[in-house]
Motif scaffolding. Structure first.
Motif, PDB file in Angstrom:
ATOM      1  N   GLN A 157       0.846  -1.185   0.000  1.00 55.44           N
ATOM      2  CA  GLN A 157       0.000   0.000   0.000  1.00 55.44           C
ATOM      3  C   GLN A 157       0.879   1.231   0.000  1.00 55.44           C
ATOM      4  O   GLN A 157       1.919   1.271   0.664  1.00 55.44           O
ATOM      5  N   ILE A 158       0.431   2.213  -0.757  1.00 56.21           N
ATOM      6  CA  ILE A 158       1.135   3.489  -0.756  1.00 56.21           C
ATOM      7  C   ILE A 158       0.293   4.404   0.110  1.00 56.21           C
ATOM      8  O   ILE A 158      -0.810   4.792  -0.264  1.00 56.21           O
ATOM      9  N   GLU A 159       0.785   4.645   1.294  1.00 59.54           N
ATOM     10  CA  GLU A 159       0.018   5.386   2.282  1.00 59.54           C
ATOM     11  C   GLU A 159       0.542   6.809   2.336  1.00 59.54           C
ATOM     12  O   GLU A 159       1.759   7.029   2.254  1.00 59.54           O
ATOM     13  N   GLY A 160      -0.362   7.760   2.439  1.00 51.05           N
ATOM     14  CA  GLY A 160       0.077   9.153   2.570  1.00 51.05           C
ATOM     15  C   GLY A 160      -0.776   9.844   3.603  1.00 51.05           C
ATOM     16  O   GLY A 160      -1.957   9.539   3.753  1.00 51.05           O
ATOM     17  N   VAL A 161      -0.171  10.797   4.339  1.00 49.76           N
ATOM     18  CA  VAL A 161      -0.931  11.525   5.347  1.00 49.76           C
ATOM     19  C   VAL A 161      -0.393  12.960   5.424  1.00 49.76           C
ATOM     20  O   VAL A 161       0.812  13.170   5.378  1.00 49.76           O
ATOM     21  N   VAL A 162      -1.333  13.917   5.477  1.00 52.03           N
ATOM     22  CA  VAL A 162      -0.915  15.325   5.526  1.00 52.03           C
ATOM     23  C   VAL A 162      -1.605  16.012   6.697  1.00 52.03           C
ATOM     24  O   VAL A 162      -2.822  15.879   6.882  1.00 52.03           O
ATOM     25  N   TYR A 163      -0.820  16.736   7.467  1.00 50.32           N
ATOM     26  CA  TYR A 163      -1.339  17.494   8.616  1.00 50.32           C
ATOM     27  C   TYR A 163      -0.940  18.949   8.424  1.00 50.32           C
ATOM     28  O   TYR A 163       0.239  19.252   8.191  1.00 50.32           O
ATOM     29  N   ASP A 164      -1.931  19.835   8.458  1.00 48.35           N
ATOM     30  CA  ASP A 164      -1.616  21.262   8.271  1.00 48.35           C
ATOM     31  C   ASP A 164      -2.829  22.073   8.688  1.00 48.35           C
ATOM     32  O   ASP A 164      -3.898  21.512   8.952  1.00 48.35           O
ATOM     33  N   THR A 197      -7.110  18.916  16.746  1.00 46.53           N
ATOM     34  CA  THR A 197      -8.358  19.531  16.292  1.00 46.53           C
ATOM     35  C   THR A 197      -8.297  19.969  14.833  1.00 46.53           C
ATOM     36  O   THR A 197      -9.318  20.248  14.225  1.00 46.53           O
ATOM     37  N   LYS A 198      -7.062  19.991  14.268  1.00 44.42           N
ATOM     38  CA  LYS A 198      -6.960  20.358  12.849  1.00 44.42           C
ATOM     39  C   LYS A 198      -7.322  19.155  11.976  1.00 44.42           C
ATOM     40  O   LYS A 198      -7.310  18.021  12.440  1.00 44.42           O
ATOM     41  N   ASN A 199      -7.565  19.437  10.692  1.00 44.52           N
ATOM     42  CA  ASN A 199      -7.876  18.345   9.764  1.00 44.52           C
ATOM     43  C   ASN A 199      -6.625  17.584   9.346  1.00 44.52           C
ATOM     44  O   ASN A 199      -5.542  18.152   9.217  1.00 44.52           O
ATOM     45  N   ILE A 200      -6.821  16.291   9.144  1.00 43.86           N
ATOM     46  CA  ILE A 200      -5.758  15.463   8.559  1.00 43.86           C
ATOM     47  C   ILE A 200      -6.350  14.756   7.347  1.00 43.86           C
ATOM     48  O   ILE A 200      -7.420  14.147   7.455  1.00 43.86           O
ATOM     49  N   VAL A 201      -5.672  14.859   6.195  1.00 43.80           N
ATOM     50  CA  VAL A 201      -6.139  14.100   5.026  1.00 43.80           C
ATOM     51  C   VAL A 201      -5.176  12.940   4.783  1.00 43.80           C
ATOM     52  O   VAL A 201      -3.982  13.054   5.083  1.00 43.80           O
TER      53      VAL A 201
END
Ligand code: PHE
Length: 508
Positions: free
Chosen positions: A383-390, A460-464
């Protein structure tokens, strides 16, 4: 090549072998015995001498005798005729009938033995009475001894074994043996004064100090070039490293974790209901025994959100599952079903501890599923997993990352479809069109993590985040119709070679 250079390439074994064949040709098996060497060592050495032009190897077929499995049995127990004769000598049996009821041997073996003994004139049967001829004992014993002779591979007279061959006790087999003989050049090398010099094979702490004064053996085992296609990286390995390059070029750092995971990190932390079908042994590979340790505070927070949701002015509809969270279900060990477990470990380890810092992580790693294998499913998949926090991330950012990634890989024809995951809202399935299969294939899944999954971490911020299937992607890239061509026994080596030589990927 000059003689001295060749001599410097010879190891101790090579030299021993060359000297051994100076005056007589020798079979590799004889060399093994004489110098207590492994077969592989003798063969390697002989081949090396051959490739340097010092020796010749002739493959000679020799016929030899070998004990069959029946022969092995008789080697231990004695031949049946030997046993019968012994029995007769010791027990003084005269009645033919009595022999049948008292000798401890199988009926058919007994019948055969009587025939053999009669033929050897060792016994005589007349009118139901047996007479034994003790003079023939030596002959019977000799016959028995043949088994040992054959086992030891010593020479035997063919006539003496003809009968044992016919009875399936001994068999004739042919064997190929390597006969090693010296060449004129080999003799010349042996006579060279340099031959007796001992070269050093290995560097050691002792000799490294004055290495410049020492004589070292030359490397001779240069790799043989088999054909122009050998020595390529497997197409999968290559693809993975290209994907990693693409992710790094987009500013992501790589995550690492283990294949064995707990049900906590694989399911609970993502708010999978504890009776969710994915947890079933139909889908998940459970390990026997062992228990995971879970951070206690985090477990408590997860349980709280699972049962009651949480209140905030922003998410006042979060009410939880309103059922008991059974924490004993959290510490079972499984083969991780998806690398999103890793993502959550990184949320815990890094993001929750540096909440002010934007973060982008990725992994290309294995997930394990208890699936039935077919042309689009595997039990282990990358699996190619990606996660972004900002700050202020939205679903448009997610779509942007997905499109950018697929474009980089060179897959243009994709579409997104709303879907459901217990841990994301909204959730988007990624589909790509396979011209080979003439249908849209699910190639990935993604979404914005639900506030419930982030609450236990105080985020509390969004994570995609997303997870793409590597093998299906590679199949699309290569125009293949079956994912199994890339793995195990189904692998089509010719096809993989063509792909390699065609440099299918170029740069992206
Ligand atoms: N874990 C999902 C899968 O295995 C992929 C995914 C990752 C979905 C992150 C949403 C967010 O299919």
């Amino acid at each position: 090549m000059e003689e001295e250079k060749i001599i410097r390439m010879l190891s101790k074994t090579d030299k021993t072998l060359l000297s051994a064949i100076e005056n007589e040709d020798m079979f590799s098996s004889e060399l093994e015995l004489k110098y207590a060497l492994e077969r592989a060592a003798v063969i390697n050495s002989a081949r090396k001498l051959f490739s340097l032009g010092l020796a010749k190897i002739d493959n000679i077929t020799v016929n030899k005798l070998r004990l069959t499995s029946l022969g092995q049995k008789y080697l231990k127990e004695g031949l049946p005729e030997y046993k019968v004769f012994e029995f007769l000598r010791r027990n003084n049996v005269v009645e033919y009938k009595q022999l049948f009821s008292s000798v401890p041997i199988e009926k058919d073996e007994l019948n055969a033995s009587i025939g053999v003994l009669k033929k050897m004139l060792a016994i005589n049967v007349e009118g139901g009475k047996i007479t034994v001829n003790p003079d023939k004992f030596a002959k019977v014993e000799a016959q028995n001894g043949i088994l040992q002779t054959v086992e030891k591979e010593q020479d035997v007279n063919y006539e003496s074994v003809a009968d044992l061959i016919r009875r399936g006790i001994i068999e004739e087999v042919s064997e190929i043996r390597e006969k090693v003989s010296i060449t004129q050049f080999g003799i010349k090398i042996l006579k060279n004064g340099e031959f007796t010099v001992e070269y050093i094979d290995k560097l050691s702490p002792n000799n490294i100090k004055n290495w410049e004064e020492l004589k070292f053996r030359e490397y001779s085992e240069k790799p043989e070039i088999l054909d122009s296609l050998s020595g390529n990286l497997n197409v999968k390995t290559k693809f993975i490293s290209l994907i990693k390059d693409a992710m790094v070029s987009m500013g992501f750092s790589e995550m690492h974790s283990n294949y064995v995971e707990s049900t906590f990190w694989n399911f609970d932390v993502m708010m999978f209901r504890q009776d969710h079908p994915d947890r079933d042994i139909q889908d998940t590979i459970y390990l026997n025994g062992g228990k995971a340790t879970i951070p206690a505070k985090l477990l408590k927070e997860v349980k709280e959100v699972y049962e009651h949701g949480f209140f905030s002015s922003k998410y006042n509809e979060s009410i939880g599952y309103r059922r008991t969270f059974d924490k004993f279900k959290s510490d079972s060990l499984i083969m991780r079903g998806h690398t999103t477990a890793t993502t959550f470990r990184y949320i815990y380890e890094f993001i929750s501890k540096n909440k002010d810092k934007p973060a982008k992580f990725f992994s290309v790693d294995k997930g394990f599923r208890n699936e039935t294998m077919d042309n689009t499913h595997l039990l282990e998949l990358y699996q190619i997993e990606g996660v972004v926090y900002d700050d202020n991330l939205t679903v448009s950012d997610l779509v942007g990352y997905i499109k950018q990634f697929y474009r980089k890989i060179g897959i243009e024809n994709i579409r997104l479809k709303p879907t459901y995951n217990p841990y994301t809202e909204p959730s988007l399935e990624i589909q790509a069109f396979s011209p080979k299969l003439k249908r849209w294939l699910e190639v990935g899944n993604s979404g914005v993590f639900r506030p419930e999954t982030l609450k236990p971490f105080g985020i509390t911020k969004n994570i995609v985040a997303w997870g793409f299937g590597m093998e299906r992607m590679l199949n699309l890239k290569l125009g293949m119709a079956d994912i199994r061509y890339l793995y195990g026994a189904y692998t089509d080596l010719d096809l993989l070679r063509q792909i390699e030589s065609a440099k299918a990927f170029g740069e992206f």
